[in-house]
Design an enzyme around this catalytic site. Structure first.
Site, PDB file in Angstrom:
ATOM      1  N   GLU A  87     -26.461 -75.473 101.501  1.00  0.00           N
ATOM      2  CA  GLU A  87     -25.315 -75.032 102.317  1.00  0.00           C
ATOM      3  C   GLU A  87     -25.493 -75.563 103.733  1.00  0.00           C
ATOM      4  O   GLU A  87     -26.582 -75.519 104.286  1.00  0.00           O
ATOM      5  CB  GLU A  87     -25.262 -73.489 102.328  1.00  0.00           C
ATOM      6  CG  GLU A  87     -24.117 -72.943 103.157  1.00  0.00           C
ATOM      7  CD  GLU A  87     -23.910 -71.453 102.946  1.00  0.00           C
ATOM      8  OE1 GLU A  87     -23.875 -71.008 101.779  1.00  0.00           O
ATOM      9  OE2 GLU A  87     -23.805 -70.733 103.953  1.00  0.00           O
TER      10      GLU A  87
ATOM     11  N   HIS B 270     -16.103 -73.508 101.404  1.00  0.00           N
ATOM     12  CA  HIS B 270     -15.953 -72.047 101.528  1.00  0.00           C
ATOM     13  C   HIS B 270     -14.541 -71.783 102.062  1.00  0.00           C
ATOM     14  O   HIS B 270     -14.050 -72.534 102.917  1.00  0.00           O
ATOM     15  CB  HIS B 270     -16.960 -71.470 102.516  1.00  0.00           C
ATOM     16  CG  HIS B 270     -18.395 -71.635 102.109  1.00  0.00           C
ATOM     17  ND1 HIS B 270     -19.383 -70.769 102.507  1.00  0.00           N
ATOM     18  CD2 HIS B 270     -19.015 -72.563 101.334  1.00  0.00           C
ATOM     19  CE1 HIS B 270     -20.547 -71.143 102.003  1.00  0.00           C
ATOM     20  NE2 HIS B 270     -20.351 -72.247 101.288  1.00  0.00           N
TER      21      HIS B 270
ATOM     22  N   GLN C 293     -34.133 -66.946 114.212  1.00  0.00           N
ATOM     23  CA  GLN C 293     -33.719 -66.490 112.884  1.00  0.00           C
ATOM     24  C   GLN C 293     -34.312 -65.117 112.582  1.00  0.00           C
ATOM     25  O   GLN C 293     -33.636 -64.262 112.031  1.00  0.00           O
ATOM     26  CB  GLN C 293     -34.209 -67.474 111.821  1.00  0.00           C
ATOM     27  CG  GLN C 293     -33.283 -68.631 111.562  1.00  0.00           C
ATOM     28  CD  GLN C 293     -33.915 -69.537 110.521  1.00  0.00           C
ATOM     29  OE1 GLN C 293     -34.972 -70.115 110.737  1.00  0.00           O
ATOM     30  NE2 GLN C 293     -33.281 -69.631 109.381  1.00  0.00           N
TER      31      GLN C 293
ATOM     32  N   ALA D 269     -11.611 -60.687  98.309  1.00  0.00           N
ATOM     33  CA  ALA D 269     -11.851 -62.022  97.741  1.00  0.00           C
ATOM     34  C   ALA D 269     -11.214 -62.136  96.355  1.00  0.00           C
ATOM     35  O   ALA D 269     -10.720 -63.206  95.978  1.00  0.00           O
ATOM     36  CB  ALA D 269     -13.358 -62.284  97.665  1.00  0.00           C
TER      37      ALA D 269
HETATM   38  P1  FAD Z   1     -15.151 -59.078  98.775  1.00  0.00           P
HETATM   39  O1  FAD Z   1     -15.620 -59.543  97.446  1.00  0.00           O
HETATM   40  O2  FAD Z   1     -13.694 -58.884  98.981  1.00  0.00           O
HETATM   41  O3  FAD Z   1     -15.911 -57.715  99.089  1.00  0.00           O
HETATM   42  C1  FAD Z   1     -15.847 -57.126 100.383  1.00  0.00           C
HETATM   43  C2  FAD Z   1     -16.001 -55.615 100.257  1.00  0.00           C
HETATM   44  O4  FAD Z   1     -14.851 -55.068  99.627  1.00  0.00           O
HETATM   45  C3  FAD Z   1     -17.196 -55.190  99.400  1.00  0.00           C
HETATM   46  O5  FAD Z   1     -17.738 -54.027  99.958  1.00  0.00           O
HETATM   47  C4  FAD Z   1     -16.585 -54.900  98.043  1.00  0.00           C
HETATM   48  O6  FAD Z   1     -17.317 -53.928  97.323  1.00  0.00           O
HETATM   49  C5  FAD Z   1     -15.194 -54.370  98.430  1.00  0.00           C
HETATM   50  N1  FAD Z   1     -14.155 -54.705  97.433  1.00  0.00           N
HETATM   51  C6  FAD Z   1     -13.983 -55.906  96.835  1.00  0.00           C
HETATM   52  N2  FAD Z   1     -12.916 -55.869  95.998  1.00  0.00           N
HETATM   53  C7  FAD Z   1     -12.418 -54.603  96.085  1.00  0.00           C
HETATM   54  C8  FAD Z   1     -11.321 -53.944  95.481  1.00  0.00           C
HETATM   55  N3  FAD Z   1     -10.518 -54.584  94.619  1.00  0.00           N
HETATM   56  N4  FAD Z   1     -11.104 -52.634  95.808  1.00  0.00           N
HETATM   57  C9  FAD Z   1     -11.904 -51.988  96.691  1.00  0.00           C
HETATM   58  N5  FAD Z   1     -12.965 -52.582  97.304  1.00  0.00           N
HETATM   59  C10 FAD Z   1     -13.217 -53.868  97.003  1.00  0.00           C
HETATM   60  N6  FAD Z   1     -17.978 -65.707 105.618  1.00  0.00           N
HETATM   61  C11 FAD Z   1     -17.186 -66.588 106.274  1.00  0.00           C
HETATM   62  O7  FAD Z   1     -16.371 -66.183 107.103  1.00  0.00           O
HETATM   63  N7  FAD Z   1     -17.256 -67.933 106.041  1.00  0.00           N
HETATM   64  C12 FAD Z   1     -18.117 -68.458 105.131  1.00  0.00           C
HETATM   65  O8  FAD Z   1     -18.156 -69.673 104.946  1.00  0.00           O
HETATM   66  C13 FAD Z   1     -18.955 -67.553 104.395  1.00  0.00           C
HETATM   67  N8  FAD Z   1     -19.803 -67.995 103.442  1.00  0.00           N
HETATM   68  C14 FAD Z   1     -20.512 -67.101 102.677  1.00  0.00           C
HETATM   69  C15 FAD Z   1     -21.323 -67.584 101.630  1.00  0.00           C
HETATM   70  C16 FAD Z   1     -22.052 -66.695 100.838  1.00  0.00           C
HETATM   71  C17 FAD Z   1     -22.892 -67.245  99.689  1.00  0.00           C
HETATM   72  C18 FAD Z   1     -22.017 -65.301 101.113  1.00  0.00           C
HETATM   73  C19 FAD Z   1     -22.832 -64.342 100.288  1.00  0.00           C
HETATM   74  C20 FAD Z   1     -21.234 -64.818 102.163  1.00  0.00           C
HETATM   75  C21 FAD Z   1     -20.470 -65.705 102.937  1.00  0.00           C
HETATM   76  N9  FAD Z   1     -19.657 -65.264 103.976  1.00  0.00           N
HETATM   77  C22 FAD Z   1     -18.861 -66.148 104.679  1.00  0.00           C
HETATM   78  C23 FAD Z   1     -19.661 -63.841 104.371  1.00  0.00           C
HETATM   79  C24 FAD Z   1     -18.578 -63.023 103.646  1.00  0.00           C
HETATM   80  O9  FAD Z   1     -17.295 -63.478 104.034  1.00  0.00           O
HETATM   81  C25 FAD Z   1     -18.776 -61.555 104.036  1.00  0.00           C
HETATM   82  O10 FAD Z   1     -19.969 -61.055 103.474  1.00  0.00           O
HETATM   83  C26 FAD Z   1     -17.603 -60.621 103.793  1.00  0.00           C
HETATM   84  O11 FAD Z   1     -17.873 -59.399 104.470  1.00  0.00           O
HETATM   85  C27 FAD Z   1     -17.354 -60.284 102.335  1.00  0.00           C
HETATM   86  O12 FAD Z   1     -16.853 -61.340 101.649  1.00  0.00           O
HETATM   87  P2  FAD Z   1     -16.667 -61.261 100.046  1.00  0.00           P
HETATM   88  O13 FAD Z   1     -15.981 -62.494  99.673  1.00  0.00           O
HETATM   89  O14 FAD Z   1     -17.931 -60.920  99.387  1.00  0.00           O
HETATM   90  O15 FAD Z   1     -15.645 -60.012  99.950  1.00  0.00           O
END
Ligand code: FAD
Length: 286
Positions: free
Chosen positions: A16, A76, A209, A122
């Site tokens: 990444e 992403h 870090q 997401a």
């Molecule tokens: P989701 O899957 O939507 O989850 C977020 C929260 O909502 C969780 O607590 C989940 O339990 C809850 N939730 C999910 N679906 C539902 C539902 N249907 N009903 C109720 N609750 C629900 N951020 C950036 O801005 N840019 C990046 O490029 C980036 N890259 C990343 C790469 C990786 C590998 C990881 C692990 C994270 C990355 N992030 C990035 C951070 C990420 O955007 C954050 O962690 C964010 O807070 C959650 O994103 P998510 O897609 O996991 O969200």
């Protein structure tokens, strides 16, 4: 090339990178990419700021550059602060540039930016991208639970929604204690989540870090990790070597335990990526 096709044949090994700040030229990342390309990872993903359009152009340019170098790129794409039209524009541009792999994300909620909420989670974005047909879609997951979730059980229930919406494979948040990953992987399997899960590994190689880990990242710091950081924290070279060794140790154990893939958070540091790649190349090809 759709990344999902790689799993099951070998341990997938990916990197990444992140775009430079918008005040810096994008070219500063290109020399890093040239060095990473020589390590022949299975794919390289590019982060994309959730907060607005700042460096999003860079993310697409960097993904294109990765593709031109013969490596599969993954873009992403966070959705919480973007309208449907903006997401459409990013997806169309990705398609035009031949970028076939998207990591669909919600993005962190910034208290200073009211979320657009056309895509609330997401899983909403995953379903939307799926409806477009042609992309391979990855999702994020959290071995130590997402900070907004009440419990790991609730978080895994929500993760199942993301997979049911069409996520083809998952990448974890970084962790320093493999036991959290094994426990999470088992719970996910019990919840019917049967897509490949890549383990996100962050080599901690400098004191900035360490500080960030302690203050912002929810990852637990096991005693072995704390001992190493305390002992070598005052010597940049020793800390770098110890951080690389720690990450290699994690990877060896994960591969021995049948992990689907390793996603290395390179922090745009080709030296560190090279040291780790060279150390594990025989292990991941078994
Ligand atoms: P989701 O899957 O939507 O989850 C977020 C929260 O909502 C969780 O607590 C989940 O339990 C809850 N939730 C999910 N679906 C539902 C539902 N249907 N009903 C109720 N609750 C629900 N951020 C950036 O801005 N840019 C990046 O490029 C980036 N890259 C990343 C790469 C990786 C590998 C990881 C692990 C994270 C990355 N992030 C990035 C951070 C990420 O955007 C954050 O962690 C964010 O807070 C959650 O994103 P998510 O897609 O996991 O969200």
């Amino acid at each position: 090339m759709h990344i999902k096709e790689l799993f099951g044949k070998k341990t997938v090994f990916s990197f990444e990178v992140f775009p430079p700040k918008k005040t810096s030229p994008v070219e500063v990342v290109y020399s890093t990419l040239d060095e990473l390309r020589d390590l022949r990872p299975d794919f390289i993903s590019v982060t994309f700021g959730a907060g607005g359009s700042g460096n999003s152009r860079y993310a697409l340019d960097i993904a294109s550059r990765i593709k031109e170098s013969g490596i599969t790129p993954m873009l992403h794409l966070p959705c919480i602060n973007f309208t449907r039209a903006e997401i459409d524009a990013a997806l169309s541009e990705a398609q035009e540039r031949g970028i076939e792999n998207i990591l669909a994300l919600r993005g962190d909620i910034n208290p200073d930016i009211p979320p657009v909420e056309e895509f609330r989670y997401a899983s909403d974005l995953v379903a939307y991208i799926k409806s477009k047909g042609s992309f391979d879609i990855a999702g994020a997951c959290y071995p130590e639970c997402h900070p907004d979730a009440e419990s790991l059980v609730e978080d895994i229930r929500n993760l199942r929604k993301k997979v049911d919406a069409g996520a083809d494979h998952l990448i974890t948040q970084l962790f320093f204690d493999n036991e959290y990953f094994y426990d999470f992987r088992e719970k996910a399997a019990l919840a019917g989540i049967n897509v490949p899960i890549e383990a996100g590994i962050m080599p901690v190689v400098n004191t900035n870090q360490i500080q960030r880990m302690v203050t912002t990242c929810g990852a637990s710091l096991p005693p072995k990790f704390v001992r190493i950081m305390t002992r070598y924290g005052s010597s940049p070279e020793a800390l770098r070597d110890a951080g690389i060794a720690y990450a290699i140790d994690q990877i060896v154990d994960l591969v021995a335990s049948g992990v689907d893939g390793i996603h290395l958070y390179t922090m745009n540091n080709p030296y560190v990526a090279r040291k780790i790649s060279e150390a594990v190349s025989g292990i991941i090809s078994v």
